[in-house]
Design an enzyme around this catalytic site. Structure first.
Site, PDB file in Angstrom:
ATOM      1  N   ARG A  21       0.757  -1.338   0.178  1.00 40.00           N
ATOM      2  CA  ARG A  21       0.112  -0.060  -0.092  1.00 40.00           C
ATOM      3  C   ARG A  21       0.933   1.332   0.002  1.00 40.00           C
ATOM      4  O   ARG A  21       0.611   2.277   0.591  1.00 40.00           O
ATOM      5  CB  ARG A  21      -1.060  -0.135   1.054  1.00 40.00           C
ATOM      6  CG  ARG A  21      -1.965  -1.057   0.845  1.00 40.00           C
ATOM      7  CD  ARG A  21      -3.213  -0.844   2.225  1.00 40.00           C
ATOM      8  NE  ARG A  21      -2.351  -1.531   3.512  1.00 40.00           N
ATOM      9  CZ  ARG A  21      -2.881  -1.131   4.621  1.00 40.00           C
ATOM     10  NH1 ARG A  21      -3.836  -0.506   4.848  1.00 40.00           N
ATOM     11  NH2 ARG A  21      -2.211  -1.547   5.759  1.00 40.00           N
ATOM     12  N   LYS A 123     -20.869   3.080  -6.641  1.00 42.00           N
ATOM     13  CA  LYS A 123     -20.153   1.708  -6.979  1.00 42.00           C
ATOM     14  C   LYS A 123     -19.861   1.636  -8.504  1.00 42.00           C
ATOM     15  O   LYS A 123     -20.766   2.035  -9.297  1.00 42.00           O
ATOM     16  CB  LYS A 123     -21.016   0.698  -6.504  1.00 42.00           C
ATOM     17  CG  LYS A 123     -21.409   0.766  -5.004  1.00 42.00           C
ATOM     18  CD  LYS A 123     -20.890  -0.437  -4.342  1.00 42.00           C
ATOM     19  CE  LYS A 123     -20.565  -0.161  -2.970  1.00 42.00           C
ATOM     20  NZ  LYS A 123     -20.399  -1.142  -1.936  1.00 42.00           N
ATOM     21  N   ARG A 529      -8.504   4.429   0.258  1.00 38.56           N
ATOM     22  CA  ARG A 529      -9.033   3.440   0.919  1.00 38.56           C
ATOM     23  C   ARG A 529      -8.760   2.010   0.618  1.00 38.56           C
ATOM     24  O   ARG A 529      -9.402   1.833  -0.812  1.00 38.56           O
ATOM     25  CB  ARG A 529     -10.736   3.742   1.122  1.00 38.56           C
ATOM     26  CG  ARG A 529     -10.904   4.654   2.156  1.00 38.56           C
ATOM     27  CD  ARG A 529     -10.646   4.431   3.688  1.00 38.56           C
ATOM     28  NE  ARG A 529     -11.489   5.367   4.507  1.00 38.56           N
ATOM     29  CZ  ARG A 529     -12.566   5.305   5.012  1.00 38.56           C
ATOM     30  NH1 ARG A 529     -13.060   3.919   4.952  1.00 38.56           N
ATOM     31  NH2 ARG A 529     -13.058   6.124   5.910  1.00 38.56           N
ATOM     32  N   TRP A 575     -18.746  -8.720   0.714  1.00 38.12           N
ATOM     33  CA  TRP A 575     -17.344  -8.170   0.993  1.00 38.12           C
ATOM     34  C   TRP A 575     -16.338  -9.134   1.481  1.00 38.12           C
ATOM     35  O   TRP A 575     -15.284  -8.877   2.050  1.00 38.12           O
ATOM     36  CB  TRP A 575     -17.740  -6.983   2.305  1.00 38.12           C
ATOM     37  CG  TRP A 575     -18.602  -6.004   1.821  1.00 38.12           C
ATOM     38  CD1 TRP A 575     -18.900  -5.674   0.583  1.00 38.12           C
ATOM     39  CD2 TRP A 575     -19.142  -4.954   2.478  1.00 38.12           C
ATOM     40  NE1 TRP A 575     -19.643  -4.519   0.351  1.00 38.12           N
ATOM     41  CE2 TRP A 575     -19.674  -4.125   1.807  1.00 38.12           C
ATOM     42  CE3 TRP A 575     -19.025  -4.839   3.877  1.00 38.12           C
ATOM     43  CZ2 TRP A 575     -20.575  -3.058   1.987  1.00 38.12           C
ATOM     44  CZ3 TRP A 575     -19.947  -3.619   4.333  1.00 38.12           C
ATOM     45  CH2 TRP A 575     -20.624  -2.931   3.543  1.00 38.12           C
ATOM     46  N   CYS A 657     -27.573   0.964   3.623  1.00 40.05           N
ATOM     47  CA  CYS A 657     -26.816   2.125   3.833  1.00 40.05           C
ATOM     48  C   CYS A 657     -26.942   2.899   2.532  1.00 40.05           C
ATOM     49  O   CYS A 657     -26.042   3.649   2.218  1.00 40.05           O
ATOM     50  CB  CYS A 657     -25.288   1.812   3.487  1.00 40.05           C
ATOM     51  SG  CYS A 657     -24.615   1.339   4.935  1.00 40.05           S
ATOM     52  N   GLU A 679     -30.704   5.033   4.735  1.00 40.43           N
ATOM     53  CA  GLU A 679     -30.129   6.329   4.642  1.00 40.43           C
ATOM     54  C   GLU A 679     -31.356   7.201   4.064  1.00 40.43           C
ATOM     55  O   GLU A 679     -31.754   6.945   3.070  1.00 40.43           O
ATOM     56  CB  GLU A 679     -28.918   6.315   3.693  1.00 40.43           C
ATOM     57  CG  GLU A 679     -28.004   7.726   3.405  1.00 40.43           C
ATOM     58  CD  GLU A 679     -27.049   7.469   2.514  1.00 40.43           C
ATOM     59  OE1 GLU A 679     -26.114   6.660   2.627  1.00 40.43           O
ATOM     60  OE2 GLU A 679     -26.974   8.316   1.271  1.00 40.43           O
ATOM     61  N   HIS A 708     -21.825  10.873   6.990  1.00 39.11           N
ATOM     62  CA  HIS A 708     -20.588  11.119   6.106  1.00 39.11           C
ATOM     63  C   HIS A 708     -20.029  12.559   6.302  1.00 39.11           C
ATOM     64  O   HIS A 708     -18.961  12.678   5.647  1.00 39.11           O
ATOM     65  CB  HIS A 708     -20.806  10.823   4.567  1.00 39.11           C
ATOM     66  CG  HIS A 708     -21.619   9.674   4.506  1.00 39.11           C
ATOM     67  ND1 HIS A 708     -21.067   8.551   4.298  1.00 39.11           N
ATOM     68  CD2 HIS A 708     -22.914   9.039   4.232  1.00 39.11           C
ATOM     69  CE1 HIS A 708     -21.726   7.315   4.285  1.00 39.11           C
ATOM     70  NE2 HIS A 708     -22.909   7.678   3.919  1.00 39.11           N
TER      71      HIS A 708
HETATM   72  N1  GLN Z   1     -23.786  -1.527  12.189  1.00 35.78           N
HETATM   73  C1  GLN Z   1     -22.799  -0.958  11.493  1.00 35.78           C
HETATM   74  C2  GLN Z   1     -22.375   0.154  11.988  1.00 35.78           C
HETATM   75  O1  GLN Z   1     -23.125   0.933  12.633  1.00 35.78           O
HETATM   76  C3  GLN Z   1     -23.496  -0.707  10.005  1.00 35.78           C
HETATM   77  C4  GLN Z   1     -22.671  -0.281   9.118  1.00 35.78           C
HETATM   78  C5  GLN Z   1     -22.886  -0.342   7.711  1.00 35.78           C
HETATM   79  O2  GLN Z   1     -24.269  -0.382   7.532  1.00 35.78           O
HETATM   80  N2  GLN Z   1     -22.170  -0.192   6.634  1.00 35.78           N
HETATM   81  O3  GLN Z   1     -21.317   0.439  11.618  1.00 35.78           O
HETATM   82 ZN    ZN Z   2     -24.955   2.002   6.877  1.00 30.96          ZN
END
Ligand code: GLN
Ligand code: ZN
Length: 771
Positions: A21, A123, A529, A575, A657, A679, A708
């Site tokens: 990295r 994405k 990242r 993931w 999310c 979200e 964010h």
């Molecule tokens: N429970 C996880 C957090 O609060 C959810 C994270 C996510 O949705 N990416 O960090």
């Molecule tokens: Zn989330």
């Protein structure tokens, strides 16, 4: 003059971040002001040099254009934007008098500055890589603004290489762009195609001047059916673009690559244009029946998107079959290799047997070099390699842990009842009685700030500098303070804050059979990242409870209900690097059964609310419409399998999310969770009408705090958002929570924001009572 033929073996792209990295570290040092732009440029040049030399050592040709010139300091789409002068108007001050943007400016577009929000990030096709969305308006001054790519090719030429420059193709570039702010209604970035083509033509001429014989234009948008522009327009744009670029007088030969799926009806369109080579993703896609061409077909038969050594003999057979379709066949990766870690040899702690089944980027390059020899000299020349790969596949089939009798018997015995909970009205009544929550219950998504202290303690524990019991005490103290804080602020449903988790997927992978964790297996997620996906190689089972101790301890600290926190099966798969020897749905059900046991144990330990996060549900949605229903079926079923074992009175939550969930709203409904958080703050509750229209009848927590951003939302702002939600959704369904977890936030902002959220909720409760 003879035209150079396409290199018989090549790759579409290679990891850019560096073996250790190095690029991440250099870029972040530059941001922190610890190194200069020149020093950062030097690191970039050194990484490019090392990559070219490594690729030659692995078997690619030094001067036959097989090495892609595909470096990026941050993102390849941003690179294309900067190359064609597409800098959003709010960043106009970053553009110098000669029209260029320096390295600092480039990063500013990516990361924002002051009140100037960064370019939007989203994405990249169905991968976990994120690109920056270009903004193109009718006024955007498209022009050849950056010769960075040209200089990189020249740099290669100077050191004795002839590389193949790679850039996002013009059609994909415009299809991924959004109209810049203030663009008139009905305008689409694609309207600017002709202007953009003129710039690309200039770029092609400049690349020719520095010695490029081939250029690679990446056009993955041509394989996607998830693009908003109608297909006929996409195809017409492809035709127009490649007729025009093909007609350019001074240009390298053009190779259009189409990773992430089949070109389908776009293939004959490309074939009808004066380009020289077409790249096909033959891992995910296929060639339409009856297709024949005089152009070079470059078969992407080595999977760029996973880490398995795979079936090399089968890959070779696919290449052979292309010979019937074209007089010129070459081999490449199905996608750029930047989705994979660099080298299996960098994994000293992985089991040797497992390692023999793997191919990271370097191993894949070697596989391609082998197939290229086969194409040139016949299969006999590579028999040894083909056999070795087949033997590894056999070994993988019989190795202990790959197939576990108990796991398989349990999955085989599942019945429909294992995927269903009781009637929702009954559940609601039982949960109301058991939990006794106020109207508009407040909660958070799970994580609290991951402070430097937490990371330090985790690292010290990993290195053996503090004992396991000291570490546990540290985590318990952390949980205690997080609980006290939530009590003080007045949150209704308490979380433990997830301090024990390095990552929401890896934490579970480390505690489940069937997974392995890498040391250096980093892949770029966005910018600097990186993530280190776990390897799901065998049958999945849970040896012992994973989270129960933490949740039970948390519940012992408070009278309020504690929400247990798990990562769902789809997200764990999305993931990780997942085994490719059985359908994803089967693997998902194994993960689901392990989670189901965990949920049962949480219930036994007195946890009445359990959240199963599925932020990746949308991400894995296939690009082809025909594949979407099957995906939604297995993904939803695995969630239901994980969560359907609980009592009526146990409340199941889930969290997603993102807010553009129109396409998956039925799936979300079918998850049958009692409460779903999503979200919504950033879009000012734009999703709420969708929810109302869909007739979604269970609990819903549209986020009221954009986590964010470091901004603290005011009480009035949150009040307004809650009122918007109540305007469309029946009162009893609405929950109040942030958009996502708080792990990336600091404590000051977190406390201020949650305090305002509780105050706003109380104010709205009063108002509604008074109505
Ligand atoms: N429970 C996880 C957090 O609060 C959810 C994270 C996510 O949705 N990416 O960090
Ligand atoms: Zn989330």
């Amino acid at each position: 003059m003879t035209t150079p033929s396409f290199p018989i073996g090549s790759i579409l792209g290679y990891p850019r971040i560096g073996r250790r990295r190095e690029l991440k570290k250099a870029v972040e040092s530059f941001w922190a002001g610890r190194i200069t732009a020149d020093e950062l440029e030097a690191t970039g040049a050194e990484l490019r040099r090392a990559t070219r030399e490594r690729l030659v050592a692995l078997g690619l040709g030094k001067t036959d254009s097989s090495i892609p010139e595909a470096f990026s300091f941050y993102d390849q789409v941003l690179d294309a934007a900067v190359t064609v002068g597409a800098v959003p108007a709010r960043f106009a001050t970053l553009v110098a008098a000669d029209g260029t943007v320096d390295l600092a400016g480039y990063f500013t577009i990516a990361r924002g500055e002051g009140s100037n929000t960064p370019a939007e990030m989203t994405k990249w096709f169905d991968s976990n890589y994120h690109y920056l969305v270009p903004e193109i308006g009718p006024e955007t001054d498209l022009h050849f603004a950056s010769d960075r790519l040209v200089c990189e090719v020249a740099e290669a030429t100077t050191s004795g290489f002839r590389t193949r420059p790679v850039i996002v193709g013009p059609v994909t570039f415009l299809l991924l762009s959004k109209p810049s702010e203030g663009a008139p209604k009905g305008y689409q970035p694609l309207d600017r195609l002709d202007d953009l083509l003129a710039v690309y033509a200039e770029l092609l001429a400049a690349l020719t001047a520095v010695g490029a014989e081939w250029v690679q234009l990446d056009e993955p948008a041509l394989v996607s059916e998830s693009i908003e522009v109608p297909r006929e327009k996409v195809l017409a744009a492809a035709k127009r673009a490649y007729d025009a670029l093909g007609a350019a007088t001074v240009r390298p030969q053009i190779f259009v690559s189409a990773p992430y799926g089949s070109l389908d009806d776009a293939l004959p369109v490309l074939d009808s244009t004066p380009i020289e080579a077409i790249g096909l993703d033959l891992v995910r896609g296929s060639v339409p029946r009856g297709f024949r061409t005089g152009k070079t077909l470059v078969g992407g038969v080595i999977d760029g998107h996973n880490i398995w050594r795979g079936d090399l003999a089968a890959a070779y057979r696919i290449l052979e079959s292309l010979r019937a379709l074209s007089p010129n066949v070459a081999v490449t990766s199905s996608t750029s290799l930047f989705h994979t870690p660099q080298d299996v040899a960098d994994e000293p702690f992985l089991d040797d047997r497992l390692k023999s089944w793997l191919a990271f980027a370097d191993q894949k390059v070697a596989q391609i070099a082998t197939l290229a020899i086969g194409l040139a000299d016949g299969a006999a020349a590579i028999q040894g390699e083909l056999h070795a790969a087949s033997a590894a596949l056999v070994d993988r089939r019989i190795a202990p842990g790959v197939r576990d009798g108990d796991v398989r018997a349990r999955a085989a015995a599942l019945t429909e009842a294992d995927f269903t909970r009781g009637d929702y009205a009954e559940r609601l009544a039982a949960q109301d009685a058991a939990l006794n929550l106020p109207f508009l219950p407040t909660t958070t998504i799970g994580s609290f700030p991951q402070t430097g202290d937490i990371r330090k303690a985790r690292a010290a524990n990993a290195k053996g500098e503090i004992s396991e019991s000291e570490y546990v005490d540290f985590l318990k103290a952390e949980i205690t303070s997080v609980v006290e804080l939530q009590e003080q602020i007045g949150i209704d449903v308490i979380v433990h804050g997830e301090p024990e988790r390095n990552d929401m997927v890896q934490y579970f992978a480390e505690h489940l059979d069937g997974f392995a964790v890498t040391q250096n297996g980093w892949v770029q997620s966005y910018g600097s990242r990186c993530t280190r996906p776990s390897i799901l190689w065998g049958d999945v089972a849970r040896e012992a409870p994973i989270t129960v101790e933490w949740s039970a301890y948390t519940q012992s600290l408070t009278q309020k209900p504690v929400k247990g926190m798990l990562t769902g099966p789809v997200t764990i798969l999305a993931w990780s690097f997942v085994r490719d020897d059985q359908p994803m749905g089967e693997t998902a059900n194994q993960v689901a059964l392990a989670l189901r046991d965990e949920i049962e144990d949480l219930e036994q330990a007195g946890i009445g609310i359990i959240q199963v996060d599925e932020p990746a549900l949308r991400e894995l949605l296939p690009l082809k419409k025909a594949d979407q229903a099957a995906y939604l079926e297995w993904s939803v079923r695995s969630f239901r399998l994980a969560t359907s074992g609980v009592a009526t009175k146990t409340q199941i939550h889930t969290h997603l999310c993102y807010s553009e969930f129109g396409v998956v709203i039925d799936a979300i409904n079918n998850l049958d969770a009692d409460v779903t958080s999503i979200e919504a703050a950033r879009s000012k509750m734009e999703v709420v009408p969708d929810i109302q229209r869909s007739g979604f009848g269970r609990g819903i927590g549209p986020g009221v705090y954009d986590i964010h951003s470091p901004r603290v939302p005011s009480i009035e702002e949150v009040t307004d958002l809650i009122e918007i939600a109540l305007g469309s959704i029946p009162n009893r369904q609405v929950w109040v929570n942030p958009d996502c977890g708080l792990k990336t936030r600091g404590y000051d902002e977190t406390v201020a924001s949650l305090t305002n959220i509780v105050a706003a909720t109380r104010a709205v409760r009063e108002r509604v009572r008074a109505r």
